[in-house]
Scaffold this active site. Structure first.
Site, short mmCIF file in Angstrom:
data_model
loop_
_atom_site.label_atom_id
_atom_site.label_comp_id
_atom_site.label_asym_id
_atom_site.label_seq_id
_atom_site.Cartn_x
_atom_site.Cartn_y
_atom_site.Cartn_z
CB CYS A 206 -0.90 0.04 1.23
SG CYS A 206 -1.53 -1.54 1.79
CG ASP B 127 -6.47 -2.01 8.51
OD1 ASP B 127 -5.60 -1.50 9.26
OD2 ASP B 127 -7.61 -1.55 8.40
CB CYS C 104 -2.45 1.66 4.98
SG CYS C 104 -1.32 0.33 4.52
CG ASP C 105 -7.78 0.04 4.93
OD1 ASP C 105 -7.38 0.09 3.77
OD2 ASP C 105 -8.34 -0.96 5.42
CE LYS C 106 -9.08 1.65 10.02
NZ LYS C 106 -8.71 0.60 9.06
CB CYS D 116 -7.03 -3.86 -0.66
SG CYS D 116 -6.05 -4.59 0.65
CD GLU E 121 -10.65 -3.12 9.19
OE1 GLU E 121 -10.01 -3.99 8.56
OE2 GLU E 121 -10.79 -1.97 8.78
CB SER F 200 -12.01 -5.71 6.37
OG SER F 200 -11.52 -5.45 5.08
#
Length: 574
Positions: free
Chosen positions: A56, A88, A129-131, A201, A451, A477
């Site tokens: 990521c 994650d 990444c996600d956060k 992702c 998650e 997730s």
């Protein structure tokens, strides 16, 4: 942009570059090779979440160099720095996931401290990444200096037995393997091919959801979220972002001129229309909180309730981010939503133009089936639904994109941690019709609001995906699919109803009418509440303890400070 000189008399960097008393400060900049001209230009923090933790983030430093070149070209002085991320996909399924949500606030805090400490005037932020996406945007709103956000790009899809696959297929493969439906050899081949490049992702999981939000909310350049990480066009977007932030400095356009209640509503609309991650219902309220706007889970859910689901994206649909980009991307998605009356067109963006002006020349591509027109949606209401009822007085949320069954009733199977629930799934102790309850995983009770992808993916791999339901005060997730309800509040650690459940209690879920109830009387719940005792976690020191002391409810974004309403002086005005 014209050649008008920048006036530093009102910019934060004047505190470290201007006047005789700042000679010691300037000496540091000479030590790093800056010229006198560069020292007296606006300073732009170019922050990325580059690290070697996951694909990521691995391309972010490359893109940051292009952003710096764009800043220099537009007569600014870039100052590069990095912040953390917690990935994650690697943190999933073990104690490491307790760090994930907490990292969002640490990212925002660390950027704030770096910007404040060095008096930077503007910011370009690159996240993967996600956060890191909401964390980066939260810092922009908190600081309110001219800012441009840029996503680092998605991973290319993998190929397994002729089909496109993502990391979620590997998580589900673990469930198939445990059920005897996938061989050791196939699982190994799948893990080797699922993630073939740099990038986040590929499905409409949290990273791509929040990347779409960055465009919809106006903090990113149009189309910048779509190109996969390996594409060279990402470097062109990065350079353009660097140039544009200098234009924003010149024009005096700040993030709070861009992010308003209307633009938050636009962002929620795009989440619902793409069947995006339920985590957006945590991050949008947190972003609103930074600027003192009330916009909680129920406000987000109201938008979800009336928005058509029009993008056929994984995990509920067929396609990945690369496909949506090639079909027309976020601008085309927003154009059909705007024409259908679902988007506010008068919101300002980082282009210096409104949403409507940005969309003026965008046309709908009929030669694709990734994005549907609003006149012919996949389903007439959004891919994400908010729930409320006796089991969730402060709400809960479920992603219904791609689901056939929207109502469910069954007996509770209660687990006080994800590990307990996962073990039960692995040992095939879950029956068709069960409602799995995973509690004490909320923001305080976890701590960290983990998650649950490992558990949900294992259920899907075993063929139980839509034959059971799962309810938690933790999170899911963006890759989760099936009847999985998260963010249930009040959480168990606060004495919420989810903490009072017992095995066999009948749970009623209705994602059509937006309700989540337990078949218990108020008297019975009150009696159980009298007997309930708070629990102590194993985390009694360090960052996780600190988060648990400060964090608020999921309904309001699980935030850790008083926010914009309590602000006395905005950093940008120091």
């Amino acid at each position: 942009m014209d050649a008008k000189p920048f006036d530093k008399t009102k910019l934060p960097s004047r505190h470290v570059t201007e006047g005789p008393d700042r000679a010691p400060h300037r000496s540091y900049y000479y030590a790093m090779g800056l010229t006198e001209e560069e020292i007296h230009q606006p300073f732009v923090g170019v922050v990325s979440c580059w690290n070697e933790a996951a694909p990521c983030n691995i391309a972010l430093m490359r893109q940051a160099q292009s952003a710096k070149a764009g800043v220099k070209e537009a007569r600014g002085t870039p100052r590069e720095f990095c912040t953390i991320t917690v990935t994650d996909g690697i943190a999933m399924g073990h104690q490491g996931m307790k760090s994930s949500l907490i990292s969002r606030d640490v990212i925002a805090d660390s950027i704030e401290l770096t910007m404040r400490g060095h008096c930077y005037d503007a910011m370009v932020g690159l996240a993967g990444c996600d956060k890191s996406l909401p964390g980066m945007m939260m810092s922009m709103l908190r600081l309110n200096v001219p800012s441009v956000f840029m996503y680092g790009g998605s991973i290319l899809p993998g190929k397994f037995k002729g089909k496109d696959v993502t990391v979620v297929d590997v998580f589900e493969g673990v469930g198939q393997h445990s059920a005897g439906k996938m061989s050791d050899e196939d699982l190994h081949e799948l893990e080797c091919v699922a993630c073939p490049s740099a990038g986040s992702c590929g499905g409409q999981f949290t990273a791509n959801t929040m990347a779409c939000v960055s465009e919809a909310i106006g903090l990113a350049l149009p189309s910048s979220s779509g190109a996969p990480a390996p594409y060279e066009s990402r470097d062109e977007y990065a350079a353009a972002s660097g140039r544009q932030v200098m234009s924003l400095v010149q024009q005096g356009i700040r993030p709070r001129d861009i992010v308003t209640l209307k633009s938050l509503q636009n962002a929620a609309t795009v989440v619902a229309a793409t069947g995006g991650s339920t985590n957006a219902a945590l991050h949008l309220p947190a972003m609103a909180h930074e600027i003192g706007i009330d916009f909680d889970l129920f406000d987000v859910a109201e938008i979800f309730k009336k928005t058509p689901y029009i993008a056929d994206l994984k995990p509920g649909g067929k396609y990945v981010a690369k496909d949506m980009y090639e079909a027309g991307g976020v601008p085309m998605l927003m154009k059909t939503l705007y024409e259908g009356g679902f988007i506010h067109g008068d919101c300002m963006t980082v282009t210096g133009k409104t949403i409507a002006e940005n969309l003026e020349h965008v046309t709908f591509n009929p030669e694709q089936d990734v994005i549907y027109p609003v006149s012919n949606p996949i389903t007439p209401t959004g891919g994400v639904v908010g729930l409320k009822g006796s089991l969730a007085p402060e709400g809960g949320i479920v992603k219904v994109a791609g689901m056939k069954v929207l109502q469910f009733e069954g007996p509770a199977r209660c687990f006080d941690s994800e590990e307990e629930a996962f073990a039960a799934v692995e040992n095939k102790q879950i029956q068709e019709g069960d409602v799995i309850i995973i509690r004490y995983e909320g923001p305080k009770g976890g701590p960290g609001m983990r998650e649950m992808l490992s558990t949900t993916a294992a259920l899907y791999g075993q063929g139980l995906g839509e034959k059971v339901a799962l309810i938690t005060d933790g999170r899911f997730s963006g890759g989760t699919r099936g009847f999985c309800i998260g963010h249930v509040g009040p959480e168990a650690a606060e004495g919420g109803p989810i903490g009072l459940l017992e095995d066999g209690d009948i749970i009623k879920i209705d994602a059509i009418n937006g309700t989540l109830d337990v078949a218990l009387s108020e008297d019975e719940l009150a009696a159980r509440r009298e007997k309930w005792q708070p629990r102590k976690t194993d985390y009694q020191s360090g960052t996780l303890w600190k988060f648990a002391q400060q964090v608020g409810p999921a309904r309001k974004g699980a935030v850790t400070h008083p926010g914009g309403k309590a602000e006395v002086v905005c950093y940008a005005d120091i």
